[in-house]
Design an enzyme around this catalytic site. Structure first.
Site, PDB file in Angstrom:
ATOM      1  N   TYR A  84      52.640  55.459  33.900  1.00 49.99           N
ATOM      2  CA  TYR A  84      51.442  54.984  33.208  1.00 49.99           C
ATOM      3  C   TYR A  84      50.987  53.650  33.786  1.00 49.99           C
ATOM      4  CZ  TYR A  84      48.187  54.217  29.390  1.00 49.99           C
ATOM      5  OH  TYR A  84      47.046  54.027  28.656  1.00 49.99           O
ATOM      6  N   PHE A 136      19.949  57.528  41.715  1.00 47.95           N
ATOM      7  CA  PHE A 136      20.671  58.779  41.557  1.00 47.95           C
ATOM      8  C   PHE A 136      20.640  59.097  40.053  1.00 47.95           C
ATOM      9  CE2 PHE A 136      24.394  61.505  40.963  1.00 47.95           C
ATOM     10  CZ  PHE A 136      23.948  62.560  41.755  1.00 47.95           C
ATOM     11  N   THR A 137      20.709  60.381  39.712  1.00 48.35           N
ATOM     12  CA  THR A 137      20.516  60.790  38.307  1.00 48.35           C
ATOM     13  C   THR A 137      21.413  60.002  37.343  1.00 48.35           C
ATOM     14  OG1 THR A 137      22.079  62.579  38.742  1.00 48.35           O
ATOM     15  CG2 THR A 137      19.742  63.143  38.832  1.00 48.35           C
ATOM     16  N   ASP A 227      26.715  51.784  46.780  1.00 41.36           N
ATOM     17  CA  ASP A 227      27.253  53.064  46.318  1.00 41.36           C
ATOM     18  C   ASP A 227      27.702  53.814  47.572  1.00 41.36           C
ATOM     19  OD1 ASP A 227      27.713  55.684  45.576  1.00 41.36           O
ATOM     20  OD2 ASP A 227      25.964  55.856  44.274  1.00 41.36           O
ATOM     21  N   LYS A 270      33.681  62.701  46.542  1.00 41.13           N
ATOM     22  CA  LYS A 270      32.973  62.826  47.816  1.00 41.13           C
ATOM     23  C   LYS A 270      33.713  61.994  48.872  1.00 41.13           C
ATOM     24  CE  LYS A 270      28.570  63.757  45.629  1.00 41.13           C
ATOM     25  NZ  LYS A 270      27.487  64.491  46.258  1.00 41.13           N
ATOM     26  N   ARG A 393      16.646  69.731  42.938  1.00 47.41           N
ATOM     27  CA  ARG A 393      16.546  68.269  42.999  1.00 47.41           C
ATOM     28  C   ARG A 393      15.064  67.915  42.972  1.00 47.41           C
ATOM     29  NH1 ARG A 393      21.648  65.921  42.047  1.00 47.41           N
ATOM     30  NH2 ARG A 393      20.604  66.610  40.178  1.00 47.41           N
ATOM     31  N   PHE A 459      19.091  68.758  33.321  1.00 49.60           N
ATOM     32  CA  PHE A 459      19.319  69.793  34.344  1.00 49.60           C
ATOM     33  C   PHE A 459      20.720  70.392  34.274  1.00 49.60           C
ATOM     34  CE2 PHE A 459      21.912  67.086  37.049  1.00 49.60           C
ATOM     35  CZ  PHE A 459      21.499  65.812  36.668  1.00 49.60           C
TER      36      PHE A 459
END
Ligand code: F0G
Length: 486
Positions: A84, A136-137, A227, A270, A393, A459
Site C-alpha cells: 500500500y 480535449f473533452t 499534456d 497511451k 469526434r 458521447f
C-alpha cells in the site's frame, strides 16, 4: 523537411510500413454478418461506445489502454511490489520518469483525466482562464465544471482539414498574447500544450513552438503545463520533421521537452502503453498544492489508484518510447491508411498525424446537417459496412452551450485509431476497402437524433436513433453487393 519515413524502403518502390515486431500471443476476433451488425448497432443506440466488443471486428475506437505491450513489459509485471505504501514499484516508476523527463517529483493517478481533475481542483476557480492549443473533452469538462473557461489558440491551419503544415498542433503566439491580455495575466490559470493534439487529428506540436510557449510563460510568470498523453507519436514527428532534431537522440529531445514545462501530466493508457497516469514536476510549490488531492481522489501517494503491475509496465514502456522503431509504427500505419483512403477519393485529415486516421465527415456526408451529427452517423455507418468501431469526434463530442443550444464543432471527424502494434497491414487494407465501398454509397447515409442525452460527456453514454430508415437501406445495399453479408 524530410519524408516521414526514416525506416526501411521497399525496392519495388511501394510505400508501406514494415512491422518491427512479431506476434507471440494472439486474440481471436470475429466478423459478424451485416444483419447481426445492424441489430448490434440498434441495441447500442447508434453509439459506437455502446457496442459490445464481441460484435466488433477491428476495434479502432481508441488507442487508450489497448496498445500491444512488449515481452519486456509483461516480464516487468512479475516484479511488481504490491504494498500500500512505499512500494519499490513506485520508486522504479518515479526514476523512469526522472530519466525520461528530468522531473524529480511524481504524483501517481489512475489515468489522464484523474490528473486533470487534480490540476483543476488545485488551480481552477470561477473566472480563471486556461489557454491551450486545443481542448480535449475531459480536460475541458474538468475546467468548466469548476467555473473556469477554456481559450483555444491553435494556429488557423490547425482547424483546416487539409493542409501541408507539418505541425498543425502549434500554438499561435499572437493568439496566446491576445488571450492573455484579454483575460489579464493574473486570471490565467495556466497555458496547456497538448502534444499531439487529439481532437484536430492527432496533429503534432513542434519543439520550436514548445520553446516559444515556455519562454513566454516564464516572461509573464504564467504556469506552463504539458499534456504528454500523445507524446510518443509527437516525438516521432519532432524527430523526422524538425530539421535540427534529425541527428539528435530521442532521450535528449525528451529531456529538453521536460525542462520546458512547470507541470507535465500524462495518460499512461497511451504514453507508456499500459494503464494509469500521473503528474510530474520539479516545482515544489505546485507539488505541495496538488499532493493532498492524491490520497483523497486516487489512492496513497505511492500507487495513486494504479495497479503496481501496470506501473511497472509503464516504466518499461517509457524506455521503449525512446526507440524510433517502436514509436514509428502508429504514425506509419496511420499514413498507410490515410494514403489508401485518399486514393479512393475519401476525404481525410492531412497531413496524417498520430493516434489514428481521421475521416472528414463534413465532406464525406456533406448532405447531413451538423445538428444531425454527421460524424456520429458516419461512425455508425462504418460499423454497419465493416464491423469496424471508430469514434465520433465532432458536434456529438461537444457539450451544449449554457443556453442549451448545440455547440457546432469546427470539425466533424470520425477517428479510426491505430492502437500500437495491434493490427496488421492486411487488416488496414480491409478497413480502406470497406470505407471505399461506403464512400461510393454515401448518399444512403442519413442523420441521427438523441433519444437519451446525458448532460456531461454525452458521447460516452448517449443513445441515438437514425432520423429515417437509412440504416436498413444501407444494410440491404451491402447484402446486394456482398452476398454472404461479410
Ligand atoms: N489528454 C489527451 C490528449 C487524451 O487523448 C486523453 C484521452 C486524455 C487526456 C485523458 O486520458 O483517457 O487516461 O483519462 N484520450 C482517449 C482517447 C480517451 O480515446 O483519445 P484518460
Amino acid at each position: 523537411m524530410n519524408s516521414d519515413n526514416l525506416g526501411v524502403c521497399f525496392f519495388s518502390g511501394e510505400q508501406i510500413p514494415l512491422e518491427m515486431h512479431k506476434a507471440r500471443m494472439v486474440q481471436r476476433i470475429h466478423l459478424r454478418p451485416v444483419r447481426q451488425r445492424f441489430d448490434a448497432m440498434k441495441e447500442a443506440g447508434s453509439n459506437t461506445f455502446l457496442l459490445h466488443n464481441e460484435d466488433v471486428f477491428l476495434d479502432m475506437l481508441t488507442d487508450s489502454g489497448v496498445n500491444a505491450m512488449s515481452d519486456a513489459q509483461y516480464a516487468s509485471m512479475m516484479m511488481a511490489d504490491d504494498s500500500y505504501a512505499g512500494s519499490r514499484t513506485y520508486f522504479r516508476l518515479q526514476k523512469a520518469l526522472e530519466d525520461f523527463f528530468g522531473t524529480k517529483h511524481f504524483l501517481p493517478a489512475h489515468q489522464g483525466r484523474a490528473c486533470e481533475n487534480i490540476l483543476a481542483n488545485t488551480f481552477i476557480k470561477p473566472g480563471k482562464v486556461t489557454i491551450m492549443n486545443y481542448h480535449f473533452t475531459t480536460t475541458k469538462s474538468h475546467i468548466t465544471r469548476l467555473g473556469g473557461t477554456v481559450e483555444e489558440v491553435v494556429g488557423d491551419v490547425g482547424s483546416e482539414v487539409t493542409s501541408d503544415c507539418m505541425f498543425k498542433g502549434n500554438l499561435d503566439m499572437n493568439k496566446v498574447r491576445d488571450a492573455v491580455s484579454r483575460a489579464g495575466t493574473e486570471n490565467v490559470a495556466f497555458i496547456r500544450v497538448e502534444a499531439g493534439t487529439n481532437l484536430i487529428g492527432g496533429q503534432p506540436v513542434s519543439l520550436a513552438n514548445m520553446r516559444e510557449v515556455s519562454a513566454y510563460c516564464k516572461e509573464q510568470g504564467i504556469m506552463s503545463v504539458l499534456d504528454a498523453s500523445l507524446l510518443a507519436d509527437n516525438l516521432y514527428f519532432i524527430k523526422v520533421r524538425e530539421e535540427e532534431c534529425q541527428e539528435r537522440p530521442l532521450d535528449d529531445i525528451v529531456l529538453e521537452i521536460g525542462s520546458l514545462f512547470d507541470i507535465i501530466y500524462f495518460s499512461g493508457r497511451k504514453l507508456g502503453c499500459a494503464r494509469g497516469g500521473g503528474i510530474c514536476t520539479n516545482n515544489e510549490t505546485y507539488l505541495s498544492q496538488m499532493r493532498e488531492f492524491i490520497p483523497l481522489f486516487e489512492g496513497f501517494l505511492t500507487y495513486g489508484g494504479m495497479s503496481v503491475r501496470e506501473m511497472e509496465a509503464i516504466a518499461v514502456g517509457l524506455k521503449e518510447t525512446l526507440d524510433l522503431d517502436v514509436i514509428s509504427q502508429t504514425p506509419l500505419f496511420v499514413k498507410a491508411l490515410s494514403d489508401e483512403l485518399q486514393r479512393k477519393g475519401v476525404p481525410v485529415v492531412t497531413p496524417s498525424g498520430g493516434l489514428g486516421c481521421h475521416i472528414d465527415a463534413m465532406r464525406f456526408v456533406d448532405h447531413i446537417p451538423q445538428e444531425e451529427y454527421p460524424a456520429g452517423a458516419l461512425a455508425a455507418a462504418i460499423y454497419l459496412a465493416s464491423g469496424i468501431r471508430g469514434m465520433e469526434r465532432g458536434t456529438l463530442s461537444e457539450q451544449r452551450n449554457p443556453d442549451g443550444s448545440e455547440h457546432l464543432s469546427e470539425m466533424e471527424l470520425v477517428r479510426l485509431a491505430i492502437p500500437k502494434r495491434v493490427y496488421t497491414l492486411s487488416q488496414v487494407k480491409y478497413v480502406a476497402d470497406r470505407i471505399g465501398w461506403l464512400y461510393e454509397n454515401r448518399h444512403l447515409i442519413g442523420g441521427l437524433e438523441f433519444v437519451e442525452e446525458p448532460k456531461v460527456l454525452r458521447f460516452f453514454l448517449g443513445k441515438l436513433q437514425p432520423t429515417s430508415d437509412w440504416q436498413e437501406k444501407l444494410v440491404a445495399k451491402f447484402e446486394q453487393d456482398m452476398p454472404n453479408g461479410l
